[in-house]
Every structure is written in structure tokens, then in C-alpha cells.
Design an enzyme around this catalytic site. Sequence first.
Site, short mmCIF file in Angstrom:
data_model
loop_
_atom_site.label_atom_id
_atom_site.label_comp_id
_atom_site.label_asym_id
_atom_site.label_seq_id
_atom_site.Cartn_x
_atom_site.Cartn_y
_atom_site.Cartn_z
N GLY A 1 96.96 20.51 26.18
CA GLY A 1 98.18 19.75 26.42
C GLY A 1 97.88 18.27 26.52
O GLY A 1 96.89 17.85 27.13
N GLY B 1 100.65 15.76 26.99
CA GLY B 1 101.87 15.04 27.33
C GLY B 1 101.56 13.93 28.32
O GLY B 1 100.45 13.38 28.32
N GLU C 1 95.56 22.42 42.57
CA GLU C 1 96.09 21.48 43.56
C GLU C 1 97.38 20.81 43.09
O GLU C 1 98.33 20.64 43.86
CB GLU C 1 95.05 20.40 43.87
CG GLU C 1 95.48 19.39 44.92
CD GLU C 1 95.68 20.01 46.30
OE1 GLU C 1 96.84 20.10 46.75
OE2 GLU C 1 94.68 20.42 46.91
N GLY D 1 114.71 8.85 34.58
CA GLY D 1 113.62 9.74 34.20
C GLY D 1 113.16 10.70 35.28
O GLY D 1 112.19 11.43 35.10
N LYS E 1 106.86 26.49 44.26
CA LYS E 1 105.92 25.84 45.18
C LYS E 1 105.92 26.53 46.54
O LYS E 1 104.87 26.65 47.18
CB LYS E 1 106.29 24.37 45.30
CG LYS E 1 106.14 23.62 43.98
CD LYS E 1 106.75 22.23 44.02
CE LYS E 1 106.63 21.53 42.68
NZ LYS E 1 107.28 20.20 42.67
#
Length: 444
Positions: free
Chosen positions: A25, A27, A143, A201, A219
Site C-alpha cells: 500500500g 496511499g 499499534e 478532509g 477500535k
Amino acid sequence: MSSTVQELNRTGKGEGQPVGVALLGFGTVGAEVFRLLTEHADDYTHRIGGPVEVRGIAVSDLAKQRPGVPEELLTDDARALIARDDVDLVVEVIGGIDYPRELVLDALNAGKSVVTANKALVAAHADGLAEAADAAGVDLYYEAAVAAAIPVVGMLRRSLAGDHIQRISGIVNGTTNFILDAMESTGATYDDALAEATRLGYAEADPTADVEGHDAASKAAIMASLGFYTRVNFEDVYCEGISNVTSEDIAAANQAGYTIKLLAICERLTREDGTEAVNARVHPTLVPKEHPLATVSESYNAIFVEAEAAGSLMFYGNGAGGYPTASAVVGDIVGASRNIVYGGRAPEDNTYAKLPIADAGEALTCYHIDMQVDERTGVLAAISSEFAKQGVSLRTVRQEGSEEDARLIVVTHTARESALREIVNTLTSLDVVKEVNSVLRLDS
């Protein structure tokens, strides 16, 4: 797994030996991870005991321009990159669940340690991933999956491993905190605050995962699993989002001395028979103005931990964004790489307690109920009697409005969620109640 790989993971490659990294990835987070590894390479070499060398970067579109990235590092074959003999550590920052799960399992089964920032993956498949890491004798670090740069996982896995945690509550989604903070500080409606979050954003084009609480629930599952040594999955977390919170709710909360936050709450419950269970839930919550979590503004995150010996602790900071997330990912890379160089493993997930998962109805909470009622004699008595039938007492009662449009706001004392829900269902059918405008829980 071969004996050669097992021996490598037990003894380490040796000081000065390079650690080969495959980055899956590229991004916002992946690009920042690569930048940090490149610009601070000398520092990481000293911290790890050997250099970190990026062997390849798996991307979906090879035609896309990526200034500053050597073209020979790029590949669209993630599986081939993972399988390379010179790759010791795989870093997954793709996002999603199914495809990343396949790649992470490929890496673990091949004896490669893994670092991931993927909370949805960890919350949905923690057992399978942990079993694969244990079988291979390698590390699984995540983490960044909870609150980006805030060191929640390390705190629960190591720093508080000697304590007995009672409760973890926190603001773990920056988008929803920004929206609720904007509604309170500017008087904006939910729709206007969401539009502003999108413009800046903070919110995705499809904000569902954030505003409906799914991100926070992932989470919460991770925090509950670590804090209570019991596997808690995403499906185990009761979840409500903020899309129904109104400007009137915000105003009523302020008037009563509260602020509204989307909280992830994980706690140890004691049942009537004396046994313990774990409850995890996400919902909009009225937080007293004097509580530390009430001051968390904009897109910041904070986690409040209540432990037997340590007492109350709060961890605060940037919980989202490319830079903070990359910071946590690179911290995990350093930790995993040290083990690859010197040998050994980080503390693995430990679910020895195996506490039962409590139904949402077992949670103890307080309700703030806002309703439109008839303005006539006997209304309060009729409503109060419904609470009394369930053994729930009222903390405060406030009436506002004119004779034609009376508004009654009641706050309960602590009671079982199931009893409070039953009361609300009954109130909606009473002749004296025109409408239940909103129901919010209090974090008392």
C-alpha cells in the site's frame, strides 16, 4: 514452518544485519512511512541494530506517478513480494478486510513478521491472525490500528500488564469528534458540520463507517480484548452513531452541564451471581464538563483508563491522519525489526481470562430522555410510575415550553440498560407523551 525459519526467529539475524521490508500500500500512510524510513534511515539503524531496507512496494496502479520512489521498488504483485527470501517484515497499510487478510496470513505463514494499521482487519480476524503469528513464532504489531500515534496498544500490552483494568473509555474517532465539537462551538446543524468535515478532509466521501460508529467499534473491540485478556470481536460491540444527534440535544446537554461525545466504552461488569463479564459499546454520550474527555476538541482523540492500582490515566493526541498513523507504524517497524535482528518476540495477544461477553442490556448507565408531553395534571405522575415499575429512580426532572407544547427532560440514576430501554418503549405508548425526542446516555 521450517526449522531454519524457527531458528532464525529464536536467535535473530545478528547485529548489523539488514531487515528487509515489504510495504503493501502506498496511499497517504504508506507514502509517509516510506518517507520516514528513507529520511531517518541512519537513526533507525542505530535504534534497531541494523539497517531497514525497503525491498519493494506493492501498489494497485503501476502507471501512477510517485515522485521520489525508485521505479524498481514498485510492483503490483503483492504475493510475490511477500514470498521473496530477502523480505523479513511485511507492512500492510492497504485497508479493507478480505484481501489484506489473505496477504497478512500469507506473510505470517511464510515466517515473516507483520505490522498493520488495519483496525477493521484486526477487530474482525484477531484470533486467526494471532494463531498464525504464534504458529510461525513471529510478531504481529498493530499499534496504529486504535488511535494512530497515541500509544494505546503498547500501554495495554506492556505498561499496564501488571494492573487490573476496570474500564476503558475514549474518543477514538476524529471525524465524529470534529462534527460534535463544531455543533457545540458554532451552533451548526449535524448536516452542516458533516459538510465542513468533508470539505476539510476529516470525513470520507462516504462517512458511514465514522458517523455510524463502526470505526470506533472496531477500535473498542481491540481495546477490550487487550485490556481484559478476552477476545472481543467487532460483532460483540453494541454500536450507535451520531447521525441522530441534533442541535437541540447539544443545547440541552450544555444547559445541564454536559457535552456530547461519541465514546467507545469497554468495561468489566459484575453480574448478580458475582461472576465477571466484559461489555463493549459505542454510542453518543453526555460527558460532564469537568471530565477530562469533555475538553477534547476538533479531531483529536483521547483514551481514559481506570485501573485498580494506577488509578485514572488519560492518553491524548492526534488519533488519525497520515503523519500520526505513520509514526505509529514506523514505531512498530522499529520494534519488530529489533526482534528480527536480536531474536525473541513481542508480547503476543493473551486471552487467558476468556470472560463471557455481556449483552448490551447488562450495562449499567444513566439515561437523558427528552420528550414532548401534554400540559395537564398527572403527566409527571404517569411518567414517574413507569420508571418506578422498573425500579429506576429519577435524578433530575426539568420542564420547558408553553402549555401547548410542553417539553420534559428527565435524567435517571444508574440502572441496567435493559430496564431503561423497556421504560423508553413504554413511554412512547403513553397517551400523555406526544413524542420522545431523543434518548442519550450519561457517562457519570
